[in-house]
Design an enzyme around this catalytic site. Structure first.
Site, PDB file in Angstrom:
ATOM      1  N   GLU B 205      25.808  -4.980   7.316  1.00 55.83           N
ATOM      2  CA  GLU B 205      26.867  -6.000   7.322  1.00 55.83           C
ATOM      3  C   GLU B 205      27.416  -6.298   5.936  1.00 55.83           C
ATOM      4  O   GLU B 205      28.614  -6.387   5.734  1.00 55.83           O
ATOM      5  CB  GLU B 205      26.376  -7.307   7.949  1.00 55.83           C
ATOM      6  CG  GLU B 205      26.301  -7.310   9.471  1.00 55.83           C
ATOM      7  CD  GLU B 205      25.106  -6.582  10.025  1.00 55.83           C
ATOM      8  OE1 GLU B 205      24.205  -6.221   9.233  1.00 55.83           O
ATOM      9  OE2 GLU B 205      25.058  -6.357  11.248  1.00 55.83           O
ATOM     10  N   HIS B 274      20.241 -15.883  17.446  1.00 58.16           N
ATOM     11  CA  HIS B 274      21.427 -15.248  18.018  1.00 58.16           C
ATOM     12  C   HIS B 274      22.405 -16.255  18.603  1.00 58.16           C
ATOM     13  O   HIS B 274      23.262 -15.882  19.397  1.00 58.16           O
ATOM     14  CB  HIS B 274      21.021 -14.237  19.105  1.00 58.16           C
ATOM     15  CG  HIS B 274      20.477 -12.970  18.540  1.00 58.16           C
ATOM     16  ND1 HIS B 274      19.226 -12.887  17.994  1.00 58.16           N
ATOM     17  CD2 HIS B 274      21.027 -11.729  18.418  1.00 58.16           C
ATOM     18  CE1 HIS B 274      19.011 -11.641  17.576  1.00 58.16           C
ATOM     19  NE2 HIS B 274      20.092 -10.928  17.822  1.00 58.16           N
TER      20      HIS B 274
END
Ligand SMILES: Cc1ncc(C[n+]2csc(CCOP(=O)(O)OP(=O)(O)O)c2C)c(N)n1
Ligand SMILES: [Mg+2]
Lengths: 339, 471
Positions: B205, B274
């Site tokens: 990322e 998450h």
């Protein structure tokens, strides 16, 4: 003092050749290095006078790295580096007055006084900063390489980092993608032996030029105090990257004479160590010696260059003092591009 | 004694699916691990394997059946020779299970959502108050008619249209190309645009966010997909320090036209790492735009605006909304303005501001409130930064009360900002303190009951609105 990784022995055989260099080209390199040296000395002086604030990282001692590489570049190539960036900007041809006025925080600065020493840019000269987060410029450089490839403009990005920066994880994220996608990027580690006060021996395992090996990135260690050696290596590396073979990693062995930034007394190294480099390896003195010895240049030929550089630096200093501070209204501009 | 085989959920958010194919037939001997059938959702296709052993007595739901609710009986196993009976017990159980599944599913009742299929809207008491558009500007897009599409399709269509229009736009992220997107947002885009423009990245990322920023500096217009915005924390330095600040630091030279997008906020039952809403994190940063669409029209119109915008945009999608359908103008250049909120429901007693999935909850709460005699105005923020303070303040001047709803935590959240802004803009108009409905100030738990308690529910919004109305 050039050593290479095995995988790269065959790969990095370019046409980099200094034998075709003309004396005037070498004199230009001498002048470019001298300009950086004198400019930085002036910046140090202005800092001492309180005209420059905050962080100010001088490039003195490392001039051969950026000048050697710049001399091998083509106009379509782009450059990105960290905060020790004055030398890179001058080598790119950015106005010394604009750089100095940015250091003094004036409207005539290249970022209108809003960037400071660490943050200047020039789309025209393809200089993309000027970044203050150690290592962050490396994925951005890979992205500039990505854009060169996508736009098929034939350019290569040269992405500079320090030895300290070479420990950042994102550097390896960028290596991986650059190698995977064969991006035209030359990664350059300017190994000046220290990341702030921590010596390479205390911060880095292994050899830095080998750090691309796991990604099959050819790596080479170069004497970064020898501008001609730097130039030759850069020619080969740029040719490799430009031909679509993917990135190259160059480790430039160099040294910074001043502290990390102006406030650093550099107590972590001995005076002997510094003096030794200055006396034995100084890049400017070294090229001067070569010019006098091997290229038939006389001291009197160098004098006008020295004079020109001095004048140019004084003009930059004058401009940086005379240019007004930015108007208060500038506080609110350039936050967003007006759509 | 027969054993029921139930329709499985392929993901925490799946509520129904299609039985694409049976690979066994009645009378077959089944060993555990044998593939029984293939099921399909709009996101994925998967094989269902037998867990128990026996003879397949009955295929209850035939091949090709669509909309099969999770947990309903699709087949039954038994002993060899046993006769399958649809006992009343089983039938009861089946209806109970499927209604349970619906009740548990974190899905908004589509009935109260403007732009949803008209059949659903007729059930609503006050649907006349639901506005299709709040502004004349937006109205014009609706005059040419609408089509029904999911939020996922709307996002895909927006990206594809912009990629056709501008060759410098490209999409990159994990699994966006060959896998067709982790949530199938980019399905089919690789086929249309090829691997130079729809790019699978490694799981990296920070690296690819930085690479995207460099590509934007270099003249391209990247769309960077984070598989979910949770993972953008790995990359936040590039969003904040590299993308948002460079224009300013360069005295206006170095714009960074880039879109960082991905699902944001709570998914369902995936635990604390998450499930998180980053709206207030990103909205804190000058130099960024932060957009949060709720329905498919928002998604399409705002995504196109984001891609065309010359600045870095953080585009907060929502996994639970991806599969929901809404009406979207068919207009060939439907682009929404950045920085404008939309009044989804007009009302006079209390203003409820919300963004993303919470807009649907707020609208449902407004229906409940209507039954209690409270007429709520619901504002869909759409753009978190810049925030449409004018529209919010104008509404509060009318209703004199404000409830702010968000899926994020209370501390320094969007609701906190709302409270400060209302004090600055309409202190004298307020008849009650501003109420915040937020994620409880804890990491999101996994257990279904605790998860529900942690996230803002319709009842919470109703209670907050009643509180500020003193009723
Ligand atoms: C991510 C990050 N961590 C720490 C710092 C503080 N810092 C600035 S420069 C520096 C040392 C970097 O050394 P090196 O990469 O060798 O570059 P040099 O200064 O020698 O040119 C540190 C730790 C920073 N700017 N960014
Ligand atoms: Mg260093």
């Amino acid at each position: 003092m050039v050593s290479k990784t095995k995988s790269e022995e065959q790969k990095l055989r370019g046409s980099g050749d200094n034998s075709k260099l003309s004396v005037s080209e070498i004199l230009k390199m001498y002048e470019d290095m001298l300009l950086i040296r004198r400019f930085e000395e002036r910046a140090g002086q202005l800092y001492g006078m309180g005209l420059i604030g905050g962080f100010c990282h001088l490039y003195i001692g490392q001039e051969a790295v950026v000048v050697g590489i710049q001399s091998a570049q083509k106009p379509e190539d782009s450059v990105i580096t960290a905060y020790r960036d004055h030398g890179h900007m001058l080598a790119c041809g950015m106005e010394p007055g604009g750089v100095m006025a940015e250091l003094t925080g004036r409207i005539g600065g290249l970022s209108k006084g809003k960037g400071g020493s660490m943050h200047m840019f020039s789309r025209e000269k393809k200089f993309y900063g000027g970044h203050g987060i150690v290592g962050a410029q490396i994925p951005i450089g890979a992205g500039l390489g990505f854009a060169h490839k996508y736009l098929k403009d034939g350019g290569v990005n040269i992405a500079y980092m320090g030895d300290g920066a070479s420990n950042q994880g994102q550097v390896y994220e960028a290596f991986n993608m650059a190698a995977l996608w064969k991006l035209p990027v030359v990664f350059v580690i300017e190994n000046n032996q220290y990341g702030m006060g921590t010596s390479v021996a205390r911060h880095a395992a292994g050899e830095l030029y080998k750090r691309g090996a796991g990604y099959d990135i050819p790596g080479e260690r170069i004497d970064g105090m020898d501008v001609l050696a730097v130039r030759k290596a850069a020619m080969d590396a740029l040719e490799h990257a430009r031909s679509g073979k993917g990135p190259v990693l160059l480790e430039m062995m160099t040294y910074r004479y001043r502290g990390h930034s102006m406030s650093d007394p550099a107590k972590y190294r001995t005076k002997e160590e510094l003096d030794h480099v200055r006396e034995e390896r100084d890049p400017i003195e070294r090229l001067k010696g070569q010019l006098l010895r091997d290229y038939g240049v006389k001291e009197t030929d160098l004098a006008p260059i020295e004079e020109r550089v001095k004048e140019e630096c004084l003009r930059a200093v004058e401009f940086s003092k005379e240019s007004p501070e930015p108007d208060p209204s500038e506080l609110w501009t350039d936050v967003l591009v007006e759509a | 004694m027969a054993i029921d085989i139930l329709m499985p959920a392929l993901s925490p958010t799946m509520t129904e699916g299609k039985i694409a194919r049976w690979l066994v037939k009645e009378g077959d001997a089944i060993k555990s691990g044998k593939v029984l059938c293939e099921i399909e959702t709009d996101k994925a296709t998967m094989e269902v394997e037998a867990v128990d052993e026996g003879t397949l007595l009955k295929i209850v739901v035939p091949e090709g059946a669509e909309g099969v609710a999770v947990n309903s009986v699709i087949a039954a196993l038994g002993a060899k020779g046993e006769v399958y009976e649809q006992t009343s017990r089983r039938a009861d159980e089946q209806t109970r299970k499927s209604t349970d599944a619906v009740a548990n599913a974190p899905v908004i009742d589509p009935g109260c959502i403007p732009g949803m299929s008209p059949a659903n809207q007729t059930q609503q008491i006050s649907s006349a108050r639901l506005l299709v558009c709040s502004s004349a500007d937006e109205e014009k897009f609706y005059s040419g008619g609408t089509k029904t599409m999911t939020v996922r399709e709307a996002l895909r269509e927006a990206m594809s249209e912009e990629m056709r229009r501008d060759p410098t736009v490209f999409l990159m992220g994990e699994e966006v190309a060959e896998y067709n997107g982790a949530y199938k947002v980019s399905q089919g885009m690789l086929d249309e645009f090829g691997p130079e423009r729809v790019i699978d990245t490694p799981i990296t990322e920070m690296g690819f966010a930085g690479l995207g920023v460099g590509a934007a500096f270099g003249g391209l217009k990247p769309i960077v997909e984070f598989m979910t915005m949770n993972f953008s924390m790995q990359a936040i330095d590039h969003i904040v320090n590299s993308a948002a600040k460079t224009l300013y630091m360069s005295g206006g030279q170095m714009g960074c036209p880039i879109v960082f997008r991905g699902p944001n906020g709570a998914a369902a039952r995936v635990g604390a790492q998450h499930s998180q809403c980053f709206a207030s994190w990103y909205a804190h940063i000058p130099g960024l735009y932060v957009l949060a669409p709720w329905n498919a029209a928002d998604a399409k119109g705002l995504m196109k605006a984001a891609i065309r915008n010359p600045n870095p945009v953080v585009f907060l999608e929502n996994e639970i909304m991806y599969g929901q359908s809404f009406e979207v103008p068919v207009h060939d250049d439907f682009v929404l303005p950045i920085g404008r909120a939309k009044i989804e429901r007009a009302g006079k007693d209390v203003t409820i501001v919300a963004y993303a999935i919470m807009v649907g909850k707020a609208l449902q709460a407004a229906e409940e409130l209507w039954k209690l005699g409270i007429d709520a105005e619901v504002i869909n923020l759409r753009s978190i930064r810049p925030l449409d303070v004018e529209t919010i303040a104008a509404s509060v001047r009318k209703t004199n009360r404000l409830v702010s709803v968000e899926e994020s935590w209370p501390f320094a959240g969007i609701g906190s900002e709302m409270a400060a802004l209302m004090m600055e803009h309409c202190f004298d108009d307020l008849d009650a303190p501003i109420a915040r409905v937020c994620h409880k100030d804890v990491p999101l738990p996994y257990a279904a009951n605790l998860e529900k308690l942690a996230l803002p529910q319709i009842e919470d919004i109703v209670a907050a609105a009643r509180g500020v109305c003193n009723r």
